[in-house]
Design a protein around this motif. Structure first.
Motif, mmCIF file in Angstrom:
data_model
loop_
_atom_site.group_PDB
_atom_site.id
_atom_site.type_symbol
_atom_site.label_atom_id
_atom_site.label_comp_id
_atom_site.label_asym_id
_atom_site.label_seq_id
_atom_site.Cartn_x
_atom_site.Cartn_y
_atom_site.Cartn_z
ATOM 1 N N GLY A 190 0.683 -1.143 -0.184
ATOM 2 C CA GLY A 190 -0.080 0.117 -0.062
ATOM 3 C C GLY A 190 0.950 1.212 -0.064
ATOM 4 O O GLY A 190 2.201 1.194 -0.135
ATOM 5 N N THR A 191 -0.026 2.431 0.080
ATOM 6 C CA THR A 191 0.906 3.759 -0.141
ATOM 7 C C THR A 191 1.925 3.962 0.880
ATOM 8 O O THR A 191 2.982 4.937 0.538
ATOM 9 C CB THR A 191 0.069 5.073 0.179
ATOM 10 N N SER A 225 -1.309 -0.414 4.824
ATOM 11 C CA SER A 225 -1.706 0.809 4.828
ATOM 12 C C SER A 225 -3.062 0.997 5.161
ATOM 13 O O SER A 225 -3.698 1.902 4.521
ATOM 14 C CB SER A 225 -1.382 1.511 3.282
ATOM 15 N N THR A 245 -0.796 15.856 3.445
ATOM 16 C CA THR A 245 -1.785 14.679 3.138
ATOM 17 C C THR A 245 -2.751 14.904 4.356
ATOM 18 O O THR A 245 -2.615 15.477 5.209
ATOM 19 C CB THR A 245 -1.146 13.287 3.384
ATOM 20 N N PHE A 287 -4.307 10.572 0.668
ATOM 21 C CA PHE A 287 -3.063 9.467 0.505
ATOM 22 C C PHE A 287 -3.241 8.996 -0.873
ATOM 23 O O PHE A 287 -4.297 8.699 -1.610
ATOM 24 C CB PHE A 287 -3.427 8.228 1.507
ATOM 25 N N GLY A 288 -1.876 8.720 -1.419
ATOM 26 C CA GLY A 288 -1.561 7.989 -2.803
ATOM 27 C C GLY A 288 -2.077 9.136 -3.870
ATOM 28 O O GLY A 288 -1.933 8.700 -5.089
ATOM 29 N N HIS A 289 -2.115 10.333 -3.516
ATOM 30 C CA HIS A 289 -2.331 11.465 -4.701
ATOM 31 C C HIS A 289 -1.167 11.410 -5.561
ATOM 32 O O HIS A 289 -0.070 11.496 -4.949
ATOM 33 C CB HIS A 289 -2.558 13.058 -3.745
ATOM 34 N N SER A 290 -1.552 11.878 -6.672
ATOM 35 C CA SER A 290 -0.062 11.627 -7.654
ATOM 36 C C SER A 290 -0.132 12.913 -8.694
ATOM 37 O O SER A 290 0.945 12.982 -9.487
ATOM 38 C CB SER A 290 -0.361 10.195 -8.478
ATOM 39 N N GLY A 313 4.391 9.263 2.278
ATOM 40 C CA GLY A 313 3.925 8.082 1.773
ATOM 41 C C GLY A 313 4.442 8.347 0.083
ATOM 42 O O GLY A 313 5.305 9.310 -0.005
ATOM 43 N N ASP A 314 3.898 7.523 -0.618
ATOM 44 C CA ASP A 314 4.733 7.720 -2.089
ATOM 45 C C ASP A 314 4.067 8.712 -2.813
ATOM 46 O O ASP A 314 4.648 9.039 -3.977
ATOM 47 C CB ASP A 314 4.208 6.239 -2.586
ATOM 48 N N SER A 315 3.155 9.542 -2.581
ATOM 49 C CA SER A 315 2.814 10.825 -2.995
ATOM 50 C C SER A 315 4.120 11.681 -2.961
ATOM 51 O O SER A 315 4.082 12.874 -3.823
ATOM 52 C CB SER A 315 1.707 11.723 -2.228
ATOM 53 N N GLU A 333 12.902 7.818 1.017
ATOM 54 C CA GLU A 333 11.927 8.373 0.198
ATOM 55 C C GLU A 333 12.572 8.958 -1.159
ATOM 56 O O GLU A 333 12.127 8.892 -2.437
ATOM 57 C CB GLU A 333 10.874 9.373 0.737
#
Length: 418
Positions: free
Chosen positions: A43-44, A83, A176, A209-212, A238-240, A269
């Motif tokens: 997950g994120t 996540s 976030t 969360f996870g916004h790209s 996270g990965d954003s 990161e």
């Protein structure tokens, strides 16, 4: 009849062997102390949390190589809450009630920590939480080995407003959308107001969360910065972070124009990002891999050797970071407290944790505060380098006592003790 007797005798032997095996398994279990590791491995948040699981396992191996704790080996029980915030509570309950762990090391986001808190309180178990957070909390069943706002967020803002930090007059609070960024930004807004910054000079923006897609947000930051010297305070988690930093590069938004200081971006990161367009952007932490001291040299060496030995993904490029150091310190302090208490009993360990010290990779001896369950920690502000590491541009002379209840939030007076 003969066959029946043979069958019964055979059954008896199987039953006896099974009983012996069960007794042996129980004896083995009794010879170990189980510890839970509760981090998102999918997950994120996996981009940030996977390395915390790995460094926890390395630390457990290190303690076991020295003879374990109370003469027993530590046995890690690893779960993946993926996540998924409600799943954190479910997995925590499983670790404590079914796996019978003595302690849990885990969580990253505050929403995951808030999700598991009722479980730790109900079952009177212990959580060591290794990540910087928003404060406004003090729980008997938690030890906070990451930073409170006065050990990260406030010093970062002070630096950005100072002459050496660029003298920012306008601020974009970008995060976030969950409890940590919103509460931190509430504190930062109150702090800025106390310094005479107008509401019109503060822009507050949140993404899920996870916004790209950060194209519009970065374009708006550029526009906002036309109104005066601007800095961005990022609590993106996270990965954003990867698409956000890529978009900064695409838009040509350099640190000399609009510096970004991040509270949840470190060496780990940045492994997935081309850092060339990010040179000079900042992060505030209590540890960087680049700090030079013998304890850190040894910590990095052990981690790199562990990554290769365990064939971790991209083992040759592994890095250390602040939450990894906080995990490492927390596990060692817990082990020291168990030895002092001569027990893994929660209440006895809590009492023994007060005043524990540990010589940390940050280069300082860290102390667990006797009254507020937080570590006294140094503060570093670092600039991103081309190699994805950080050059320290500012630091405190020594460890700072945590102030979990921010003085910038009304009604917090007198809340410092547990």
């Amino acid at each position: 009849m003969q066959n029946r007797r043979l069958f019964i005798a055979s059954l008896s032997r199987i039953a006896a062997a099974t009983a012996m095996l069960a007794a042996g398994a129980q004896a083995y279990a009794a010879d170990t102390i189980k510890v839970g590791i509760l981090h998102s491995l999918s997950g994120t948040m996996a981009i940030s949390e996977t390395s915390l699981k790995d460094v926890a396992l390395m630390t457990i191996d290190e303690i076991n190589a020295r003879g374990g704790v109370l003469g027993k080996k530590l046995e890690a029980v690893v779960v993946d809450p993926a996540s998924n915030w409600p799943l954190f509570a479910e997995k925590a309950r499983g670790l404590i009630a079914q796996d019978k762990v003595s302690v849990v090391f885990g969580c990253w986001t505050s929403v995951s920590r808030k999700s598991v808190l009722p479980v730790f309180k109900e079952l009177n178990s212990l959580l060591f939480y290794p990540v910087q957070y928003e404060g406004e909390e003090l729980e008997k069943n938690v030890f906070y080995t990451g930073a409170a706002p006065n050990q990260q967020a406030i010093p970062a803002l002070e630096y950005l407003m100072s002459k050496e930090g660029g003298g920012a007059k306008r601020f974009v609070l970008l995060g976030t959308d969950y409890v940590y960024p919103r509460t931190t930004n509430k504190i930062l807004r109150a702090y800025l107001k106390s310094k005479g910054v107008k509401d019109s000079d503060i822009d507050e923006v949140y993404t899920p969360f996870g916004h790209s897609d950060y194209q519009t947000i970065v374009a708006n930051i550029k526009k906002f910065s036309a109104g005066g010297k601007t800095a961005v305070i990022s609590t993106i988690n996270g990965d954003s972070n990867v698409p956000f930093y890529k978009e900064l590069g695409n838009a040509g938004l350099k640190a000399t124009d609009v510096p970004v200081v991040a509270f949840s971006v470190g060496e780990e990161e940045l492994r997935g990002v081309d850092t060339k367009p990010l040179l000079g952007h900042l992060a505030a932490w209590n540890y960087f891999e680049s700090v030079k001291n013998p304890v850190n040299t040894e910590f990095i060496k052990k981690w790199k050797a562990y990554a290769v030995a365990k064939k971790l993904p991209n083992a040759n490029t592994v890095v250390t970071n602040d939450p990894m150091e906080a995990t490492y310190v927390g596990i060692h302090m817990w082990a020291q407290a168990v030895e002092k208490a001569k027990s893994t009993d929660t209440d006895k360990v809590i009492a023994a944790m007060a005043g524990q010290t540990f010589k940390a990779p940050s280069g300082f001896t860290l102390t667990m505060d006797p009254t507020n369950h937080h570590l006294h920690k140094p503060v570093f502000i670092g600039e991103i380098r081309p190699d994805g590491q950080f050059s320290v541009v500012w630091k405190t002379p020594g460890p700072v006592r945590a102030n979990p209840w921010s003085p910038y939030i009304p009604g917090n007076e007198g809340k410092q003790k547990l």
